[in-house]
Scaffold this motif. Structure first.
Motif, PDB file in Angstrom:
ATOM      1  N   VAL A  38       0.844  -1.187   0.000  1.00 43.99           N
ATOM      2  CA  VAL A  38       0.000   0.000   0.000  1.00 43.99           C
ATOM      3  C   VAL A  38       0.887   1.247   0.000  1.00 43.99           C
ATOM      4  O   VAL A  38       1.757   1.393   0.851  1.00 43.99           O
ATOM      5  N   PHE A  39       0.669   2.125  -0.961  1.00 40.86           N
ATOM      6  CA  PHE A  39       1.387   3.388  -1.022  1.00 40.86           C
ATOM      7  C   PHE A  39       0.388   4.492  -1.347  1.00 40.86           C
ATOM      8  O   PHE A  39      -0.269   4.465  -2.384  1.00 40.86           O
ATOM      9  N   ILE A  40       0.252   5.442  -0.427  1.00 39.33           N
ATOM     10  CA  ILE A  40      -0.674   6.557  -0.600  1.00 39.33           C
ATOM     11  C   ILE A  40       0.133   7.843  -0.516  1.00 39.33           C
ATOM     12  O   ILE A  40       0.890   8.042   0.428  1.00 39.33           O
ATOM     13  N   GLN A  41      -0.040   8.704  -1.512  1.00 41.39           N
ATOM     14  CA  GLN A  41       0.657   9.987  -1.509  1.00 41.39           C
ATOM     15  C   GLN A  41      -0.330  11.083  -1.878  1.00 41.39           C
ATOM     16  O   GLN A  41      -0.945  11.042  -2.935  1.00 41.39           O
ATOM     17  N   LYS A  42      -0.490  12.026  -0.960  1.00 35.94           N
ATOM     18  CA  LYS A  42      -1.391  13.158  -1.193  1.00 35.94           C
ATOM     19  C   LYS A  42      -0.695  14.415  -0.688  1.00 35.94           C
ATOM     20  O   LYS A  42      -0.435  14.554   0.501  1.00 35.94           O
ATOM     21  N   GLY A  43      -0.368  15.283  -1.592  1.00 33.72           N
ATOM     22  CA  GLY A  43       0.297  16.523  -1.216  1.00 33.72           C
ATOM     23  C   GLY A  43       1.675  16.253  -0.619  1.00 33.72           C
ATOM     24  O   GLY A  43       2.514  15.586  -1.215  1.00 33.72           O
ATOM     25  N   ASN A  44       1.883  16.742   0.599  1.00 34.96           N
ATOM     26  CA  ASN A  44       3.163  16.512   1.258  1.00 34.96           C
ATOM     27  C   ASN A  44       3.113  15.344   2.233  1.00 34.96           C
ATOM     28  O   ASN A  44       3.987  15.180   3.067  1.00 34.96           O
ATOM     29  N   PHE A  45       2.086  14.518   2.156  1.00 28.72           N
ATOM     30  CA  PHE A  45       1.916  13.346   3.017  1.00 28.72           C
ATOM     31  C   PHE A  45       2.064  12.083   2.190  1.00 28.72           C
ATOM     32  O   PHE A  45       1.495  11.955   1.110  1.00 28.72           O
ATOM     33  N   SER A  46       2.849  11.138   2.694  1.00 31.96           N
ATOM     34  CA  SER A  46       2.950   9.839   2.029  1.00 31.96           C
ATOM     35  C   SER A  46       2.917   8.740   3.088  1.00 31.96           C
ATOM     36  O   SER A  46       3.446   8.894   4.184  1.00 31.96           O
ATOM     37  N   PHE A  47       2.243   7.652   2.753  1.00 34.70           N
ATOM     38  CA  PHE A  47       2.100   6.510   3.646  1.00 34.70           C
ATOM     39  C   PHE A  47       2.440   5.254   2.854  1.00 34.70           C
ATOM     40  O   PHE A  47       1.936   5.048   1.751  1.00 34.70           O
TER      41      PHE A  47
END
Length: 73
Positions: A38-47
């Motif tokens: 799972v890789f989530i990237q939104k703006g300056n946030f990444s998980f």
């Protein structure tokens, strides 16, 4: 004392193999990019959560552990 020596050699071998896989896997790029990771990237946030990689690594280490415990008997 002989069984302790055997166990230490086996643990060292397992650590060497895992280290080699991590070293080579980091250069080839297949580790961490498996289906299920799972890789989530939104703006300056990444998980990032490597679920698929963890499952495969767990299965491989379980098989290695079963093989070595049968060899020690």
């Amino acid at each position: 004392m002989v069984s302790v020596g055997k166990m230490l050699l086996i643990v060292a071998g397992i650590l060497a193999i895992v280290g080699l896989v991590a070293f080579v896997g980091g250069k080839t790029g297949f580790m961490g990019k498996l289906p299920g990771d799972v890789f989530i990237q939104k703006g300056n946030f990444s998980f990032y959560f490597p679920l698929g990689s963890c499952l495969i690594l767990s299965a491989v280490l379980s098989v290695i552990g079963i093989i070595f415990t049968r060899l020690l008997k």
